[in-house]
Design an enzyme around this catalytic site. Structure first.
Site, PDB file in Angstrom:
ATOM      1  N   VAL A  87       0.827  -1.210   0.000  1.00 35.64           N
ATOM      2  CA  VAL A  87       0.000   0.000   0.000  1.00 35.64           C
ATOM      3  C   VAL A  87       0.864   1.263   0.000  1.00 35.64           C
ATOM      4  O   VAL A  87       0.423   2.326   0.423  1.00 35.64           O
ATOM      5  CB  VAL A  87      -0.982   0.016   1.194  1.00 35.64           C
ATOM      6  CG1 VAL A  87      -2.001  -1.102   1.059  1.00 35.64           C
ATOM      7  CG2 VAL A  87      -0.243  -0.092   2.528  1.00 35.64           C
TER       8      VAL A  87
ATOM      9  N   ASP B 146       1.129  -5.323   3.475  1.00 37.60           N
ATOM     10  CA  ASP B 146       2.389  -4.656   3.834  1.00 37.60           C
ATOM     11  C   ASP B 146       2.197  -3.146   3.844  1.00 37.60           C
ATOM     12  O   ASP B 146       1.912  -2.533   2.817  1.00 37.60           O
ATOM     13  CB  ASP B 146       3.475  -5.031   2.816  1.00 37.60           C
ATOM     14  CG  ASP B 146       4.827  -4.412   3.165  1.00 37.60           C
ATOM     15  OD1 ASP B 146       5.609  -5.079   3.865  1.00 37.60           O
ATOM     16  OD2 ASP B 146       5.081  -3.265   2.746  1.00 37.60           O
TER      17      ASP B 146
ATOM     18  N   TYR C 100       4.041   5.354   5.332  1.00 39.62           N
ATOM     19  CA  TYR C 100       3.019   5.379   4.280  1.00 39.62           C
ATOM     20  C   TYR C 100       1.794   6.176   4.721  1.00 39.62           C
ATOM     21  O   TYR C 100       0.930   6.492   3.890  1.00 39.62           O
ATOM     22  CB  TYR C 100       2.577   3.963   3.901  1.00 39.62           C
ATOM     23  CG  TYR C 100       3.653   3.053   3.369  1.00 39.62           C
ATOM     24  CD1 TYR C 100       4.928   3.524   3.050  1.00 39.62           C
ATOM     25  CD2 TYR C 100       3.406   1.697   3.173  1.00 39.62           C
ATOM     26  CE1 TYR C 100       5.910   2.665   2.571  1.00 39.62           C
ATOM     27  CE2 TYR C 100       4.375   0.835   2.686  1.00 39.62           C
ATOM     28  CZ  TYR C 100       5.627   1.321   2.394  1.00 39.62           C
ATOM     29  OH  TYR C 100       6.588   0.469   1.917  1.00 39.62           O
TER      30      TYR C 100
ATOM     31  N   LYS D 297       6.398  -0.942   9.340  1.00 45.13           N
ATOM     32  CA  LYS D 297       7.815  -0.588   9.380  1.00 45.13           C
ATOM     33  C   LYS D 297       8.040   0.668  10.221  1.00 45.13           C
ATOM     34  O   LYS D 297       7.202   1.569  10.228  1.00 45.13           O
ATOM     35  CB  LYS D 297       8.359  -0.347   7.961  1.00 45.13           C
ATOM     36  CG  LYS D 297       8.057  -1.461   6.983  1.00 45.13           C
ATOM     37  CD  LYS D 297       8.549  -1.122   5.585  1.00 45.13           C
ATOM     38  CE  LYS D 297       7.982  -2.084   4.559  1.00 45.13           C
ATOM     39  NZ  LYS D 297       6.552  -1.819   4.276  1.00 45.13           N
TER      40      LYS D 297
ATOM     41  N   HIS E 140      12.877   0.399   8.500  1.00 52.64           N
ATOM     42  CA  HIS E 140      12.562   0.796   7.126  1.00 52.64           C
ATOM     43  C   HIS E 140      13.799   1.116   6.293  1.00 52.64           C
ATOM     44  O   HIS E 140      13.805   0.937   5.081  1.00 52.64           O
ATOM     45  CB  HIS E 140      11.622   2.010   7.147  1.00 52.64           C
ATOM     46  CG  HIS E 140      10.775   2.132   5.933  1.00 52.64           C
ATOM     47  ND1 HIS E 140       9.515   2.690   5.951  1.00 52.64           N
ATOM     48  CD2 HIS E 140      10.977   1.768   4.644  1.00 52.64           C
ATOM     49  CE1 HIS E 140       9.002   2.672   4.734  1.00 52.64           C
ATOM     50  NE2 HIS E 140       9.869   2.119   3.922  1.00 52.64           N
TER      51      HIS E 140
ATOM     52  N   SER F 190      14.720  -3.606   6.135  1.00 56.64           N
ATOM     53  CA  SER F 190      14.373  -3.233   4.770  1.00 56.64           C
ATOM     54  C   SER F 190      15.456  -2.319   4.218  1.00 56.64           C
ATOM     55  O   SER F 190      16.001  -1.485   4.939  1.00 56.64           O
ATOM     56  CB  SER F 190      13.015  -2.508   4.754  1.00 56.64           C
ATOM     57  OG  SER F 190      12.642  -2.127   3.451  1.00 56.64           O
TER      58      SER F 190
ATOM     59  N   SER G 275      -1.615  -2.244  -6.294  1.00 60.27           N
ATOM     60  CA  SER G 275      -2.536  -1.646  -7.243  1.00 60.27           C
ATOM     61  C   SER G 275      -3.788  -1.234  -6.483  1.00 60.27           C
ATOM     62  O   SER G 275      -4.103  -1.803  -5.426  1.00 60.27           O
ATOM     63  CB  SER G 275      -2.914  -2.620  -8.366  1.00 60.27           C
ATOM     64  OG  SER G 275      -3.810  -1.997  -9.270  1.00 60.27           O
TER      65      SER G 275
ATOM     66  N   ARG H  92      -6.453  -5.596 -11.605  1.00 64.28           N
ATOM     67  CA  ARG H  92      -5.023  -5.846 -11.450  1.00 64.28           C
ATOM     68  C   ARG H  92      -4.718  -6.523 -10.120  1.00 64.28           C
ATOM     69  O   ARG H  92      -3.814  -7.362 -10.040  1.00 64.28           O
ATOM     70  CB  ARG H  92      -4.255  -4.531 -11.559  1.00 64.28           C
ATOM     71  CG  ARG H  92      -4.351  -3.900 -12.944  1.00 64.28           C
ATOM     72  CD  ARG H  92      -3.657  -2.572 -13.002  1.00 64.28           C
ATOM     73  NE  ARG H  92      -3.927  -1.873 -14.254  1.00 64.28           N
ATOM     74  CZ  ARG H  92      -3.629  -0.607 -14.487  1.00 64.28           C
ATOM     75  NH1 ARG H  92      -3.039   0.107 -13.523  1.00 64.28           N
ATOM     76  NH2 ARG H  92      -3.913  -0.043 -15.634  1.00 64.28           N
TER      77      ARG H  92
END
Length: 283
Positions: free
Chosen positions: A19, A44, A49, A74, A107, A135, A229, A234
């Site tokens: 996302v 995730d 975000y 994260k 992150h 990450s 998406s 999709r």
């Protein structure tokens, strides 16, 4: 849906729903709800975000047992360091509205990530987090990290796609028993990946799209993929990749697409490191 067993015995669905860059909370909630309805059981997100609350709401409203959905978030650079990370972990739990987070990642590989890791280890021992990982750790940083920490990370989430294949990262992850996750498995749309002639030609053999071939290629290598998406067709297509595998010849053709570097972000660039330190997600 295939799964990967992490180094702590926990299992994770090999396809997750990402996302990133969906800051509109209503749109994010709708997309996650559509993904869960399509069969995804791995979502995730990240504090950076700015949509953890929407993810949590969709998970809670789905009617799917909590233990059947794997949720990753994260910790952002601004909250690195032991004390800051302890607070941020609880903030993520509150934003998600969940009793625990299935996996929580550092992150970026900058700042006081070792201090932050101590807080993740503590939350893991307390059961607030079921698995912990990292990450955007490049191989030399990951080796140093694994040789330093008390609890080995379960995953390293990095950029992996046919144009940046990361063979060295795969080798290091295997050496230390980590799983790899691919953010941006579609190279964020670069290289005309959705119409790329090599991927499209391979896809024609199986009745699949270039995008589905790109996902299957990573799955065949044991990599966990996180396609994103907000379009239902999709979202469905991205999970319909378990009815074929690529041949050795297909893999050999795709191997020739590797550029050996990123065209999205270069974590060796001092300007990028400064930028990561400068990004603030809260006051």
């Amino acid at each position: 849906m295939t799964t990967v067993t992490l180094n702590n015995g926990f299992t994770i669905p090999q396809i997750g729903f990402g996302v990133f860059q969906v800051p509109d909370l209503s749109q994010c909630e709708e997309a996650v709800a559509a993904a869960l309805a399509a069969g995804y059981r791995h979502i995730d997100t990240a504090a950076a975000y700015m949509n953890e609350s929407a993810v949590g709401k969709a998970v809670r409203k789905s009617g799917i047992p909590r233990e059947d959905i794997f949720v990753t978030s994260k910790l952002w650079v601004q909250d690195f360091g032991y004390e800051n990370a302890k607070k941020a972990i609880q903030t993520s739990l509150n934003q998600l509205g969940l009793d625990y987070i299935d996996m929580y990642l550092l992150h970026q590989a900058v700042g006081d990530y070792l201090g932050a890791w101590r807080a993740l280890e503590e939350a893991y021992r307390e059961g607030k987090i079921k698995a912990i990982g990292v990450s955007n750790f490049y191989p030399e940083r990951l080796v140093d990290f694994c040789e330093t920490v008390a609890i080995m990370p379960a995953v390293n989430q990095i950029e992996i796609h046919p144009f940046f294949q990361r063979d060295e990262d795969l080798a290091v992850a295997k050496e230390y028993g980590l799983a790899l996750e691919a953010w941006g498995p579609f190279a964020e749309g670069k290289f005309d990946i959705f119409n790329h002639p090599v991927l499209a030609a391979i896809g024609e053999k199986y009745g699949k799209t270039a995008a589905q071939v790109a996902l299957r290629w990573n799955l065949d290598r044991g990599v966990i993929v996180l396609p994103k998406s907000v379009h239902k067709d999709r979202i469905q297509a991205n999970i319909d990749v378990f009815d074929f595998t690529l041949s050795e010849e297909d893999h050999a053709e795709i191997a020739r697409l590797d550029m050996g570097h990123s065209e999205i972000i270069n974590h060796y660039d001092p300007a990028v490191i400064k930028m990561l330190h400068s990004v603030k997600i809260h006051d």
